[in-house]
Design a protein around this motif. Structure first.
Motif, mmCIF file in Angstrom:
data_model
loop_
_atom_site.group_PDB
_atom_site.id
_atom_site.type_symbol
_atom_site.label_atom_id
_atom_site.label_comp_id
_atom_site.label_asym_id
_atom_site.label_seq_id
_atom_site.Cartn_x
_atom_site.Cartn_y
_atom_site.Cartn_z
ATOM 1 N N LEU A 43 2.139 21.214 -14.581
ATOM 2 C CA LEU A 43 1.903 19.955 -13.887
ATOM 3 C C LEU A 43 2.397 19.955 -12.437
ATOM 4 O O LEU A 43 1.770 19.308 -11.591
ATOM 5 N N PRO A 44 3.492 20.639 -12.092
ATOM 6 C CA PRO A 44 3.908 20.625 -10.686
ATOM 7 C C PRO A 44 2.838 21.152 -9.736
ATOM 8 O O PRO A 44 2.536 20.513 -8.721
ATOM 9 N N HIS A 45 2.236 22.314 -10.041
ATOM 10 C CA HIS A 45 1.185 22.829 -9.167
ATOM 11 C C HIS A 45 -0.049 21.925 -9.189
ATOM 12 O O HIS A 45 -0.672 21.678 -8.149
ATOM 13 N N LEU A 46 -0.396 21.432 -10.386
ATOM 14 C CA LEU A 46 -1.577 20.582 -10.511
ATOM 15 C C LEU A 46 -1.418 19.302 -9.696
ATOM 16 O O LEU A 46 -2.297 18.949 -8.898
ATOM 17 N N ASP A 97 7.886 14.344 -7.251
ATOM 18 C CA ASP A 97 8.914 14.120 -8.267
ATOM 19 C C ASP A 97 8.591 12.872 -9.090
ATOM 20 O O ASP A 97 8.749 12.862 -10.314
ATOM 21 N N TYR A 98 8.141 11.820 -8.404
ATOM 22 C CA TYR A 98 7.817 10.574 -9.099
ATOM 23 C C TYR A 98 6.630 10.767 -10.041
ATOM 24 O O TYR A 98 6.661 10.316 -11.193
ATOM 25 N N LEU A 99 5.582 11.426 -9.578
ATOM 26 C CA LEU A 99 4.400 11.643 -10.414
ATOM 27 C C LEU A 99 4.741 12.478 -11.648
ATOM 28 O O LEU A 99 4.209 12.228 -12.740
ATOM 29 N N LEU A 100 5.597 13.471 -11.479
ATOM 30 C CA LEU A 100 5.972 14.306 -12.622
ATOM 31 C C LEU A 100 6.724 13.494 -13.677
ATOM 32 O O LEU A 100 6.658 13.809 -14.869
ATOM 33 N N CYS A 127 0.835 -1.197 0.000
ATOM 34 C CA CYS A 127 0.000 0.000 0.000
ATOM 35 C C CYS A 127 0.871 1.249 0.000
ATOM 36 O O CYS A 127 2.082 1.193 0.184
ATOM 37 N N GLY A 128 0.225 2.372 -0.181
ATOM 38 C CA GLY A 128 0.928 3.648 -0.196
ATOM 39 C C GLY A 128 0.095 4.672 -0.929
ATOM 40 O O GLY A 128 -0.677 4.330 -1.836
ATOM 41 N N ALA A 129 0.226 5.922 -0.549
ATOM 42 C CA ALA A 129 -0.529 6.989 -1.195
ATOM 43 C C ALA A 129 -0.130 7.101 -2.663
ATOM 44 O O ALA A 129 0.915 6.608 -3.088
ATOM 45 N N THR A 130 -0.985 7.746 -3.446
ATOM 46 C CA THR A 130 -0.717 7.926 -4.876
ATOM 47 C C THR A 130 0.665 8.558 -5.083
ATOM 48 O O THR A 130 1.022 9.533 -4.428
ATOM 49 N N GLY A 131 1.437 7.958 -5.986
ATOM 50 C CA GLY A 131 2.779 8.463 -6.260
ATOM 51 C C GLY A 131 3.856 7.814 -5.432
ATOM 52 O O GLY A 131 5.004 8.268 -5.439
ATOM 53 N N ALA A 189 10.443 6.221 2.867
ATOM 54 C CA ALA A 189 11.127 6.501 1.607
ATOM 55 C C ALA A 189 11.201 7.998 1.358
ATOM 56 O O ALA A 189 10.185 8.696 1.425
ATOM 57 N N THR A 190 12.400 8.485 1.109
ATOM 58 C CA THR A 190 12.592 9.884 0.718
ATOM 59 C C THR A 190 13.068 9.995 -0.724
ATOM 60 O O THR A 190 13.233 11.092 -1.247
ATOM 61 N N ASP A 191 13.277 8.842 -1.363
ATOM 62 C CA ASP A 191 13.824 8.813 -2.721
ATOM 63 C C ASP A 191 13.069 7.755 -3.523
ATOM 64 O O ASP A 191 13.060 6.580 -3.158
ATOM 65 N N LEU A 192 12.412 8.185 -4.607
ATOM 66 C CA LEU A 192 11.679 7.255 -5.469
ATOM 67 C C LEU A 192 12.304 7.197 -6.866
ATOM 68 O O LEU A 192 11.621 6.885 -7.840
#
Length: 348
Positions: free
Chosen positions: A295-298, A251-254, A146-150, A330-333
């Motif tokens: 996309l960053p703000h969105l 960062d991962y989502l972008l 599990c984990g939040a989106t991204g 995790a601080t790095d994806l």
């Protein structure tokens, strides 16, 4: 010709080739994995024969349909089957194991091949899929990630698979990333039946004594529903939560959803579906960012206002062992970070 015992789904591995004699539309809806489509009647011919059967009777339908069948079988012999050796052993199926597959088997046997017909046709395979879901799902040794989106959950699954672990990638089976924006560009989702066939194909190959990793999904992925026996087993299974920082997730989502910026108007249109949940003003702002390619703000606001609140509400409700979940920080994806998370999950 000698009488043969009926061929069942369990006998499939003993044949050289699976031949689906149904129409292309039926084949596209779902088919036995590995089968090749050699229609006895194509979609239009099947429609014509069906109309004749209703309007002119069975004899006229058989007369016209027989000519079509003969022409199609002759074409398959010249093209698809032209290079098959004398010892070739095909298994042919249609919808119920009736006239279409029977006519092809007759022709192939006349040539000299040991062609056989699947008893019950595709319907028998469909019954097998449903029976396997009922039989195997309660026996699975699942660990749900599990984990939040991204949080890079799917990438962690891939890293686990690369390490030799057993993985069920439901989003790959569904051809969808599972969220409002999860549709893959230019890729249609499979039918519900084909989705379930993909799942059972994985389950049939696993070792039930070993852990099977999968991502914590909702009951639907895009327009497809997870099989109820799998949902029930997943909800009762132990969980591990990837707790990634918001900055790492953004960062991962972008990176992972960068393609959404390729069609800004389509992205804005999808966001319009959230008006009832988020309000017109919020969605209007998101649509402006989408059209501007910001996309960053969105993505940051989508995480904070839409995805994260939904995630926090749903986990305890959906997973019975949520209070006892194990956590991986995790601080790095990045690719290296995902590899480290996979090692941490395995260590649990």
């Amino acid at each position: 010709m000698t009488q043969r015992a009926p061929v069942r789904v369990a006998d499939l591995p003993s044949f050289d080739t699976l031949v689906d004699a149904r129409s292309p539309a039926e084949f596209a809806l779902d088919h036995i994995p590995g089968a090749i489509n050699c229609p006895v009647l194509d979609d239009e011919e099947r429609r014509i024969v069906g109309t004749l059967y209703k309007q002119a009777g069975a004899f006229e339908a058989r007369r016209v349909g027989g000519a079509m069948v003969a022409a199609n079988l002759a074409r398959h012999l010249r093209e698809q089957f032209a290079d098959r050796p004398a010892h070739w052993k095909p298994l042919v199926y249609c919808w119920r194991g009736g006239l279409r597959s029977g006519s092809m088997v007759t022709w192939l046997r006349l040539v000299g091949w040991d062609a056989q017909q699947l008893a019950g046709g595709y319907k028998s395979f469909r019954h097998h899929v449903l029976a396997q879901l009922e039989a195997l799902c309660p026996r699975l040794r699942l660990l749900v990630i599990c984990g939040a989106t991204g949080s890079a959950k799917t990438r962690v699954l891939h890293a686990l698979a690369a390490r030799g672990e057993q993985v069920l990638d439901l989003e790959n089976c569904a051809l969808h990333k599972g969220s409002l924006l999860g549709a893959l560009p230019g890729v249609a989702q499979p039918s519900q039946k084909a989705f379930e066939t993909r799942i059972v194909t994985v389950l049939d190959a696993i070792d039930l004594s070993r852990t099977l990793y999968l991502e914590g999904e909702s009951a639907r992925i895009g327009r497809l529903s997870l099989p109820l026996p799998l949902v029930a087993r997943m909800r009762a299974a132990p969980c591990v939560e990837i707790q990634a920082t918001p900055a790492a997730r953004l960062d991962y989502l972008l990176r992972d959803y960068a393609y959404l910026g390729d069609d800004r108007e389509a992205l804005a249109t999808k966001l319009g579906l959230l008006k009832e949940l988020q309000g017109k003003e919020t969605v209007r702002r998101w649509q402006e960012w989408a059209r501007a390619g910001d996309l960053p703000h969105l993505y940051a606001e989508l995480m904070a206002l839409h995805y994260d609140p939904h995630y926090e509400r749903s986990q305890a409700r959906h997973f019975l062992s949520w209070a006892q979940r194990r956590e991986v920080q995790a601080t790095d994806l990045s690719d290296a970070g995902v590899e480290a998370i996979a090692d941490a999950v395995r260590a649990l």
